[in-house]
Write an enzyme that holds these catalytic residues in place. Sequence first.
Site, PDB file in Angstrom:
ATOM      1  N   ASP A 271      38.339  43.911  29.586  1.00 45.79           N
ATOM      2  CA  ASP A 271      38.792  43.108  30.741  1.00 45.79           C
ATOM      3  C   ASP A 271      37.665  42.207  31.234  1.00 45.79           C
ATOM      4  OD1 ASP A 271      40.621  42.196  32.597  1.00 45.79           O
ATOM      5  OD2 ASP A 271      40.165  43.758  34.056  1.00 45.79           O
TER       6      ASP A 271
ATOM      7  N   LYS B  23      34.689  52.486  44.649  1.00 43.20           N
ATOM      8  CA  LYS B  23      35.972  51.870  44.271  1.00 43.20           C
ATOM      9  C   LYS B  23      37.041  52.957  44.349  1.00 43.20           C
ATOM     10  CE  LYS B  23      36.543  48.535  41.441  1.00 43.20           C
ATOM     11  NZ  LYS B  23      36.641  47.598  40.305  1.00 43.20           N
TER      12      LYS B  23
ATOM     13  N   GLY C  11      41.141  44.203  44.801  1.00 45.26           N
ATOM     14  CA  GLY C  11      41.673  43.730  43.539  1.00 45.26           C
ATOM     15  C   GLY C  11      43.075  44.259  43.335  1.00 45.26           C
ATOM     16  N   GLY C  12      43.642  43.970  42.160  1.00 43.94           N
ATOM     17  CA  GLY C  12      45.005  44.389  41.882  1.00 43.94           C
ATOM     18  C   GLY C  12      45.160  45.883  41.704  1.00 43.94           C
TER      19      GLY C  12
END
Length: 561
Positions: A137, A35, A15-16
Site C-alpha cells: 500500500d 493507531k 484514515g479509511g
Amino acid sequence: MLSDRYEVGEVIGRGGMASVYRGRDLTLGREVAIKILESDLAADATFRTRFRLEAQAASRMSHPTIVRVYDAGEDVETDADGTTRAVPYIVMELVSGQTLKEIIAAGPVSIDDAIHYTDGILEALEYSHRAGVVHRDIKPGNVMVTSAGQVKVMDFGIARAVSDSSSTVAETTQILGTAAYFSPEQAKGEPVDSRADVYSAGVVLYELLTGRPPFRGESPVAVAYQHVSETPVAPSEIVDTVPRSLDAVVLRALAKDPYQRYQDAGSFRAALDATRDGRTPSRKQVGALTSELYGANPRQAAETARSLRQLSTDTTMRRTQAGPPAAWIWAGIAVIAVVLISVLFWVLNNRPGTTVPDNARVVPDVVTMTWDRANELMFEQDLDTERLDERNDQIAEGNVIRTDPAAGTTVAPGQLVKVYVSTGQKMSTVPTLAGLSTDAATTALTSAGLTLGAVTTRNDPDLTADTVISADPAEGSEIAVGSAVNLVVASGKVTLVDVVGYTAEAAQRALSADTLKLVPTIVEDPGCPANPGRPTVAAQSLAPGDVPIHSTVELTVCTGR
C-alpha cells in the site's frame, strides 16, 4: 488508556481504516503515535489475528526510513449497554513532519525533491523486501517527510493483514481506498510480490513529477481497469520541464508485466540515480520503450480505426486500376482458411497438459508467508506439515524461509512437507547509557552488538559536556543486533539571558533558577549614578548566549550619586 500502559491523547490523523492519536508509553516514558482500528475491521476475528501477526512482523524492522512499530495489541471496550468489543491498536514511532500527500497538495515539487523523496521510499522498500515484508500500500499518504527532509514510510504489514482478510478485490479496494496506486496484479486480485511495491513507487514518482497520478477515473474500478490495460502518458508530455531520462525510468517502473519492471527496489534506485549524469534519451527512444512495454499506442490505434471507417464509407473515391479477378480472391481466401484451421488443430492436439492428476499434489509457494497462512495452504492441498525453526536475518520472524520439498514439486496426497520458519534477527537489549560519556556509551553499545547512531547535543545545567542524557531507542528496548542507537548528550553549557535593566534581585533570581544554575555576584560601581530605591543591573560580565555550566556572572550595579 490502552492495556494499562498507553495513554491516548488527541487525534493527529484519520484514515479509511484507522485513527491516529498522540500518546505516551507510561512504561518507557516516551511519546508515541497510537493507531486504533475502526470498529468494522475490529469486529472481524480473522482480520484481528492477521493484523496482530503482520504488525509483529513489521515491528522487527529497524531502519531510518521506516516508521518503527513498537507494539501491537488488543484491548476491550465496554459500551453503554454493557456489550464489549475488541479495540486492536498498534504503537508506532511519533514522527513530526508532513505526509507526502500534503506536500504534493501544497504545490509543484522540484525534480531534485521528487528524486529525493522517491529514493527514500525505495531505500525503505529495499530493506523491507530483504526482511521478507511486502508493503502492498505504497502511496503519498503512507510516507512522512520530517522537517529535516528525512523520508519515513509507515504502515508496513497492515495492508497485507487487510488484503489477506478480504474475500474479494472489491472489499480490499473499499477498505484501502488506494486504487490510484494499485499494481495491475493487485487490481486483478492475483498474488503479489515485491514488484508490486516497485510499481506503486513508480506511481508516486509520476505524481511527484506531474502533480497527479497516471490514471484517474470516476470510481476505483475504473482506475483499476486503466492500471491493467491503459498506457500512461509520459510525464514530460504533461510537464515539459521533466527530463526525458525520468520518462524512461517511470515507464519502466509502470510496466504492466512484473517481469518487465525493475526487479527490485535497488535496481529502481540505481536507474533513478543514473538520471543525474545528464544522459537523456531521444523522444524516439522513449516512444520505442513505450511500445515495448505497453504495445501500440491506444490513441494511435483509435485514430487508425476512425480513418478506416471513413475510407470504407467514402463514396467519392474511385479505383485507379483494375483489381484481380474475383475467382482468384476467393480461392486465396479458401487456401488461407484451410492452412489456419490445420495449424490450430495441430496446436490444440500437441499442447502439453496443464492439469494435475487427482492422485497428485503440487507444493504451494509459501515463502515469506506467515506460518499460520502457510499451514492453511498446505492443509488445503491435503499435505502434512512439520515446522522447523531457523534463524534468518532476511526473513521476518514467524515467516517461512523455504520448504522441503520445494515449491512447485509434485508429490502424493498426505506427503510430509518440512516448513522452515524464521526466528527473526538476533536481538539485543539497549544498555543503560544515561550518565556515561560518548566514548563509554559507544563501548557499551559495541559490547551489546549495537552501533552508535546520530549524536545531538542539548543544554543541561547539571551535566558536564559529552555526558549522555538519553538514548533512542530507550534503554531496555529489544532491537536487532547491528541497529543504530541515537544519543542526546549534554553540551556542558546553558543559555545565558540578557539581564541588563533587571533589578539586582530579579537578575540574581533569573540566573540562579533551576534551568540555568549560574552563580550571580553583585559588583558595585560608584562611577555611575544609582537608581534610587530600585538598583538595576547596568552591565553583566558574560555576554548573552551559551556559557559553561555553573559559570560566575558579575552583575554591575550603579551606586554613585
